[in-house]
Design a protein around this motif. Structure first.
Motif, mmCIF file in Angstrom:
data_model
loop_
_atom_site.group_PDB
_atom_site.id
_atom_site.type_symbol
_atom_site.label_atom_id
_atom_site.label_comp_id
_atom_site.label_asym_id
_atom_site.label_seq_id
_atom_site.Cartn_x
_atom_site.Cartn_y
_atom_site.Cartn_z
ATOM 1 N N ASP A 138 24.539 80.953 25.474
ATOM 2 C CA ASP A 138 25.704 81.510 24.773
ATOM 3 C C ASP A 138 27.001 80.879 25.266
ATOM 4 N N SER A 139 27.111 80.705 26.569
ATOM 5 C CA SER A 139 28.314 80.094 27.122
ATOM 6 C C SER A 139 28.432 78.635 26.702
ATOM 7 N N ALA A 140 27.299 77.940 26.663
ATOM 8 C CA ALA A 140 27.307 76.535 26.236
ATOM 9 C C ALA A 140 27.712 76.416 24.770
ATOM 10 N N GLU A 141 27.295 77.379 23.959
ATOM 11 C CA GLU A 141 27.677 77.340 22.545
ATOM 12 C C GLU A 141 29.186 77.516 22.387
ATOM 13 N N SER A 142 29.787 78.360 23.224
ATOM 14 C CA SER A 142 31.246 78.524 23.188
ATOM 15 C C SER A 142 31.943 77.223 23.588
ATOM 16 N N LEU A 254 39.334 74.863 26.626
ATOM 17 C CA LEU A 254 38.020 74.282 26.858
ATOM 18 C C LEU A 254 37.724 74.200 28.360
ATOM 19 N N SER A 255 38.696 73.763 29.131
ATOM 20 C CA SER A 255 38.508 73.666 30.578
ATOM 21 C C SER A 255 38.187 75.029 31.183
ATOM 22 N N SER A 256 38.869 76.060 30.716
ATOM 23 C CA SER A 256 38.620 77.412 31.211
ATOM 24 C C SER A 256 37.206 77.876 30.867
ATOM 25 N N THR A 257 36.748 77.568 29.667
ATOM 26 C CA THR A 257 35.412 77.975 29.238
ATOM 27 C C THR A 257 34.339 77.225 30.010
ATOM 28 N N VAL A 258 34.577 75.968 30.311
ATOM 29 C CA VAL A 258 33.633 75.197 31.122
ATOM 30 C C VAL A 258 33.537 75.794 32.523
ATOM 31 N N GLN A 260 33.773 78.804 33.279
ATOM 32 C CA GLN A 260 32.952 80.006 33.173
ATOM 33 C C GLN A 260 31.468 79.660 33.009
ATOM 34 N N LEU A 261 31.197 78.506 32.413
ATOM 35 C CA LEU A 261 29.821 78.083 32.213
ATOM 36 C C LEU A 261 29.160 77.655 33.524
ATOM 37 N N LEU A 262 29.887 76.981 34.382
ATOM 38 C CA LEU A 262 29.295 76.412 35.593
ATOM 39 C C LEU A 262 28.623 77.450 36.490
#
Length: 284
Positions: A138-142, A254-258, A260-262
């Motif tokens: 889900d996070s990767a899709e975002s 985008l940087s913020s979402t990445v 969160q993904l890590l």
């Protein structure tokens, strides 16, 4: 009866009694031996079962560790491949030509590269969805959605710069083009001063000043339609209206979402138990 006779009879009686006693003693000894043998057998079987279970547990542990390592490797490759594909997609959009193009081959090659990068990102996302877990997918899709939105914004920005470059060169020898260039700059100022929001989804009606400035710019473009194509005109007008989201804002998002993904990726790689157990023998 003399003493010798009495002794003989006594000896015979003792001998007769000694035979059953010997038989009884032999039976007791045999039973004791059998019980000892049974106990020894049970202990041996228990020891064999314990040794077998220990060996089986060791094999299961070894298989489980190997499976965990294999699954982690697969997921690590999937996550790394996705992040790399996302980075390449954004870089391909950033590489779109912004200068005035004398030869269209450069733009065509850059657009083809961007298309390949988008396809690679889509493929990488499906691999992450396949490998899971759901929280990472889900996070990767975002991240993918934001990356694609950013590439669109960068592509539009590059298209605007090419159109603006064309208009600038044309304005050096064409008074109408110079007037259109000035009119578009004036429109951008009016939009900023009035606070008009022309972005998609906004229900705000344009102020009269903005509407008048747009109409004036449209009239000027009508005189230059042979030199400034419709796609170039739309790019110039949308930029003056601030119609699209700034790529810098999307890049920060985008940087913020990445970021969160890590952590979700790291947690998935370290998973040992739970609903997303990587263990092969967890259910055994």
């Amino acid at each position: 009866m003399n003493l010798e006779g009495i002794g003989a009879i006594a000896a015979a009686v003792v001998a007769a009694l000694g035979v059953p006693a010997a038989v009884l003693v032999g039976r007791w000894q045999m039973r004791a031996a059998l019980r000892a043998a049974e106990e020894t057998g049970r202990a041996g079987i228990a020891q064999a079962e314990s040794t077998y279970r220990a060996a089986l547990d060791a094999v299961r542990t070894e298989i489980d560790a190997a499976h965990l390592q294999w699954r982690r490797g697969i997921r690590r490759d999937a996550y790394a491949g996705f992040l790399l594909a996302m980075t390449r997609c954004v870089q391909a959009a950033e590489a779109l030509p912004r200068d005035r193009l004398e030869m269209p081959q450069g733009l065509s090659a850059a657009e083809e590269e961007l298309t390949r990068a988008k396809n690679d990102l889509s493929t990488a996302l499906w691999v992450v969805k396949l490998e899971g877990p759901p929280v990472v997918a889900d996070s990767a899709e975002s991240v993918s959605s934001l990356a694609l939105e950013l590439t669109k914004a960068l592509a539009r920005k590059a298209e605007y710069h090419r159109a603006a470059n064309t208009l600038h060169h044309l304005s050096l020898s064409n008074l109408v083009a110079a007037e259109l260039d000035a009119a578009l700059m004036g429109l951008a100022v009016v939009v900023s001063e009035t606070g008009y929001n022309a972005q998609p989804g906004s229900q705000q009606m344009p102020p009269e000043e903005v509407a008048d400035a747009v109409e004036h710019a449209r009239e000027l473009h009508g005189q230059l339609s042979d030199d400034i194509g419709i796609s170039e005109w739309v790019a110039l007008l949308n930029e003056a209206l601030n119609y699209f989201t700034d790529p810098e804002a999307l890049n920060r998002q985008l940087s913020s979402t990445v970021e969160q993904l890590l952590p979700a990726c790291r947690e998935a790689l370290d998973a040992r138990s739970g609903t997303d157990d990587l263990s092969l023998t967890a259910g055994l």
